[in-house]
Scaffold this motif. Structure first.
Motif, PDB file in Angstrom:
ATOM      1  N   ASP A 311       0.940  -1.199   0.270  1.00 46.09           N
ATOM      2  CA  ASP A 311      -0.117   0.137  -0.045  1.00 46.09           C
ATOM      3  C   ASP A 311       0.843   1.312  -0.204  1.00 46.09           C
ATOM      4  N   ALA A 312       1.985   1.359   0.526  1.00 44.34           N
ATOM      5  CA  ALA A 312       2.748   2.087   1.257  1.00 44.34           C
ATOM      6  C   ALA A 312       3.480   2.994   0.027  1.00 44.34           C
ATOM      7  N   LEU A 313       3.667   1.719  -1.172  1.00 46.10           N
ATOM      8  CA  LEU A 313       4.797   2.110  -2.159  1.00 46.10           C
ATOM      9  C   LEU A 313       3.375   2.884  -2.815  1.00 46.10           C
ATOM     10  N   VAL A 314       2.737   2.000  -3.448  1.00 42.66           N
ATOM     11  CA  VAL A 314       1.277   2.355  -4.120  1.00 42.66           C
ATOM     12  C   VAL A 314       0.864   3.591  -4.258  1.00 42.66           C
ATOM     13  N   LEU A 315       0.576   3.934  -2.882  1.00 39.86           N
ATOM     14  CA  LEU A 315      -0.481   5.067  -2.569  1.00 39.86           C
ATOM     15  C   LEU A 315       0.953   6.570  -3.367  1.00 39.86           C
ATOM     16  N   ALA A 316       2.126   6.461  -2.765  1.00 40.66           N
ATOM     17  CA  ALA A 316       3.461   7.530  -3.080  1.00 40.66           C
ATOM     18  C   ALA A 316       3.603   7.024  -4.234  1.00 40.66           C
ATOM     19  N   ARG A 317       3.097   6.098  -5.232  1.00 39.82           N
ATOM     20  CA  ARG A 317       3.442   6.545  -6.830  1.00 39.82           C
ATOM     21  C   ARG A 317       2.062   7.232  -7.074  1.00 39.82           C
ATOM     22  N   CYS A 318       1.246   6.460  -6.467  1.00 38.51           N
ATOM     23  CA  CYS A 318      -0.627   7.685  -7.472  1.00 38.51           C
ATOM     24  C   CYS A 318      -0.064   9.422  -6.648  1.00 38.51           C
ATOM     25  N   LEU A 319       0.009   9.829  -5.418  1.00 43.70           N
ATOM     26  CA  LEU A 319       0.173  10.825  -5.427  1.00 43.70           C
ATOM     27  C   LEU A 319       1.149  11.739  -6.228  1.00 43.70           C
ATOM     28  N   ARG A 320       2.189  11.066  -6.149  1.00 43.73           N
ATOM     29  CA  ARG A 320       3.521  11.279  -7.146  1.00 43.73           C
ATOM     30  C   ARG A 320       3.026  11.833  -8.462  1.00 43.73           C
ATOM     31  N   ASP A 321       1.805  10.482  -9.549  1.00 42.36           N
ATOM     32  CA  ASP A 321       1.741  10.774 -10.527  1.00 42.36           C
ATOM     33  C   ASP A 321       0.200  11.817 -11.288  1.00 42.36           C
ATOM     34  N   ALA A 322      -1.024  11.335 -10.414  1.00 43.53           N
ATOM     35  CA  ALA A 322      -2.076  11.826  -9.837  1.00 43.53           C
ATOM     36  C   ALA A 322      -2.282  13.781 -10.513  1.00 43.53           C
ATOM     37  N   ALA A 323      -3.371  14.094 -10.751  1.00 42.69           N
ATOM     38  CA  ALA A 323      -2.813  15.843 -11.079  1.00 42.69           C
ATOM     39  C   ALA A 323      -3.402  16.116  -9.484  1.00 42.69           C
ATOM     40  N   ASP A 324      -4.135  15.925  -8.422  1.00 43.56           N
ATOM     41  CA  ASP A 324      -4.152  16.396  -7.301  1.00 43.56           C
ATOM     42  C   ASP A 324      -4.762  14.847  -6.095  1.00 43.56           C
ATOM     43  N   PRO A 325      -4.644  15.504  -4.867  1.00 47.70           N
ATOM     44  CA  PRO A 325      -4.477  14.163  -3.686  1.00 47.70           C
ATOM     45  C   PRO A 325      -5.854  13.514  -3.618  1.00 47.70           C
ATOM     46  N   PRO A 326      -7.598  13.883  -3.837  1.00 48.63           N
ATOM     47  CA  PRO A 326      -8.509  13.254  -4.157  1.00 48.63           C
ATOM     48  C   PRO A 326      -8.016  12.147  -5.812  1.00 48.63           C
ATOM     49  N   ALA A 327      -7.813  12.908  -7.044  1.00 48.30           N
ATOM     50  CA  ALA A 327      -7.516  11.442  -8.115  1.00 48.30           C
ATOM     51  C   ALA A 327      -6.583  10.893  -7.760  1.00 48.30           C
ATOM     52  N   ALA A 328      -5.427  10.655  -6.428  1.00 48.41           N
ATOM     53  CA  ALA A 328      -4.471   9.764  -6.381  1.00 48.41           C
ATOM     54  C   ALA A 328      -5.150   9.065  -5.709  1.00 48.41           C
ATOM     55  N   PHE A 329      -5.978   9.221  -4.192  1.00 48.57           N
ATOM     56  CA  PHE A 329      -6.315   8.532  -3.461  1.00 48.57           C
ATOM     57  C   PHE A 329      -7.395   7.660  -4.270  1.00 48.57           C
ATOM     58  N   ALA A 330      -8.463   8.020  -5.139  1.00 48.43           N
ATOM     59  CA  ALA A 330      -8.992   7.026  -5.872  1.00 48.43           C
ATOM     60  C   ALA A 330      -8.499   5.975  -6.837  1.00 48.43           C
ATOM     61  N   ARG A 331      -6.780   6.526  -7.383  1.00 49.43           N
ATOM     62  CA  ARG A 331      -6.660   5.800  -8.337  1.00 49.43           C
ATOM     63  C   ARG A 331      -5.418   4.451  -7.032  1.00 49.43           C
ATOM     64  N   PHE A 332      -5.829   4.826  -6.182  1.00 49.71           N
ATOM     65  CA  PHE A 332      -5.128   3.898  -4.822  1.00 49.71           C
ATOM     66  C   PHE A 332      -5.759   2.856  -4.498  1.00 49.71           C
ATOM     67  N   GLU A 333      -7.310   3.604  -4.176  1.00 47.52           N
ATOM     68  CA  GLU A 333      -7.929   2.445  -4.365  1.00 47.52           C
ATOM     69  C   GLU A 333      -8.431   1.723  -5.046  1.00 47.52           C
ATOM     70  N   GLN A 334      -8.950   2.296  -6.248  1.00 47.76           N
ATOM     71  CA  GLN A 334      -9.162   1.416  -7.660  1.00 47.76           C
ATOM     72  C   GLN A 334      -8.266   0.047  -7.535  1.00 47.76           C
ATOM     73  N   GLU A 335      -6.872   0.552  -7.759  1.00 51.65           N
ATOM     74  CA  GLU A 335      -5.412  -0.225  -8.040  1.00 51.65           C
ATOM     75  C   GLU A 335      -5.297  -1.404  -6.814  1.00 51.65           C
ATOM     76  N   ARG A 336      -5.859  -1.132  -5.304  1.00 53.48           N
ATOM     77  CA  ARG A 336      -6.058  -1.937  -4.523  1.00 53.48           C
ATOM     78  C   ARG A 336      -6.629  -3.131  -4.287  1.00 53.48           C
ATOM     79  N   ARG A 337      -7.572  -2.676  -3.834  1.00 51.40           N
ATOM     80  CA  ARG A 337      -9.365  -2.924  -3.585  1.00 51.40           C
ATOM     81  C   ARG A 337      -9.570  -4.944  -3.853  1.00 51.40           C
TER      82      ARG A 337
END
Length: 395
Positions: A311-337
């Motif tokens: 989770d830690a790696l994926v969420l940091a990667r999503c925050l790195r790549d997404a335009a804003d935090p809510p988009a990063a969080f949504a992408r993280f949840e979609q990838e991991r759930r």
């Protein structure tokens, strides 16, 4: 490379918290890790297994060798019935070749200390006795108020504070409560030279009234845990009464179990084991949950810490790549759930098998366990071979 944020608050200094902090520091983000417990709190839990998929994340951070040195390789699992007869085995000795690493057993407190020290060395502001009591959002930031009265602001707040997450209660108050798995857990560390345990192997015993697991660590120490379904265990305050209760539950089981329990200076626990099969959502605004705060699994799959590392790696990667935090969080949840909920279901299934069985059910289990282990090994392999990569930024 820099993330589209400058400041992050990470709540929880266990596994996911300092790990996500290190990945965010790699991106140049200012990070504060807030741990409610005192630095001198002592052992947090007993011990855990780090699977190959989790060790791969630590290797990405350059911590693989240090963690292996602080723990011990697990050669495999042996399963015994209440008479002490081996009824099945899972061999881990080829895992380094198959999955890139062999499972490591490590004291939980040792892992926490290692990760927090590494996060501090990499520039994270790691604080103990920092209990979050309130959250608020205002334009462009989230504010955490501590029990001390201090208020801290950041672009995002990440809840890594475990199955009883305070962040989850504050940010997602309608979330379902963690579910009791039906098992209570007690553990300890003992020196018991007479115990017939092969170094590096974990022995799991289906006792008549309770389940007992023991790992023979290098140096002669036995790391053990006991599971039973009696909630009364949680109400026993006197340590010696608790010890007597464990001994009574294992009366008639292999006698070395009682020897190990008697040789243990301090009993750890008890803990009622809970899991979170699913949450409707893992994030709200500038707050996101990860690790056990989002998808707690019981220890019965040996994946809780490894999923938190992923989770830690994926969420940091999503925050790195997404335009804003809510988009990063949504992408993280979609990838991991899908992945994490599959592990939680498997852990619940494994835990159900620890319940005491009547004579007929025990007879059936003893004969069918090799088949069940083959099926379980296939699911385990799928968990172990999973890889999360610190890939280049998305175009």
């Amino acid at each position: 490379m820099r993330a589209p944020l400058q400041r992050a608050l990470v709540v929880g200094g266990g596994v996911a918290g300092p790990t996500v902090a290190m990945f965010l520091r790699r991106l140049g983000v200012q990070v504060a890790v807030l741990e409610a417990r005192s630095e001198a709190a002592g052992d947090a839990g007993a011990f855990l297994g780090l699977a190959p998929n989790g060790l791969q994340v630590l290797a990405e951070l350059g911590l693989g060798a240090e963690v292996r040195a602080r723990g011990a390789a697990c050669a495999g699992l042996r399963f015994l019935n209440a008479r002490g007869r081996c009824i099945g085995e899972i061999d881990h000795r080829d895992h380094a070749q198959r999955f890139g690493a062999q499972m490591v057993m490590i004291r939980r407190a040792e892992l926490h200390r290692t990760l927090m020290a590494a996060a501090t060395e990499r520039g994270a502001d790691c604080r103990f006795d920092a209990r979050v009591v309130a959250l608020a959002e205002r334009p462009g930031e989230v504010v955490a108020r501590l029990e001390s009265g201090e208020a801290l602001a950041a672009d995002v707040l990440l809840g890594c504070d475990g199955v009883r997450s305070r962040v989850r209660a504050l940010a997602l108050p309608s979330s379902p409560a963690p579910a009791f798995t039906g098992l209570c857990d007690i553990g300890g560390f003992a020196r018991c030279p007479g115990a017939p345990l092969e170094p590096g192997w974990t022995v799991m015993t289906f006792g008549r009234r309770a389940f007992f697991g023991a790992f023979a660590a290098p140096g002669g120490e036995v790391w053990w845990f006991h599971n039973n379904g009696a909630r009364e265990t949680m109400q026993v305050v006197d340590p010696e009464q608790r010890r007597a209760s464990i001994l009574a539950l294992h009366a008639g089981d292999p006698p070395w179990i009682a020897d190990v329990v008697r040789a243990t200076p301090t009993l750890l626990g008890p803990w009622a084991l809970h899991d979170i099969m699913t949450l409707p959502r893992w994030h709200a605004g500038r707050v996101c949950l990860l690790g056990d705060a989002a998808h707690a699994t019981s220890p019965s799959a040996g994946q809780g810490a490894s999923l938190a590392l992923e989770d830690a790696l994926v969420l940091a990667r999503c925050l790195r790549d997404a335009a804003d935090p809510p988009a990063a969080f949504a992408r993280f949840e979609q990838e991991r759930r899908v992945r994490v909920e599959a592990v939680v279901r498997q852990a619940r299934k494994n835990g159900d098998g620890k319940a005491p069985a009547g004579p007929l059910a025990a007879w059936f289990r003893d004969r069918m366990l090799p088949l069940f282990l083959r099926l379980g090994a296939a699911a385990q392999a799928r968990f172990y071979e999973h890889r999360v990569e610190w890939s280049p930024p998305a175009e």
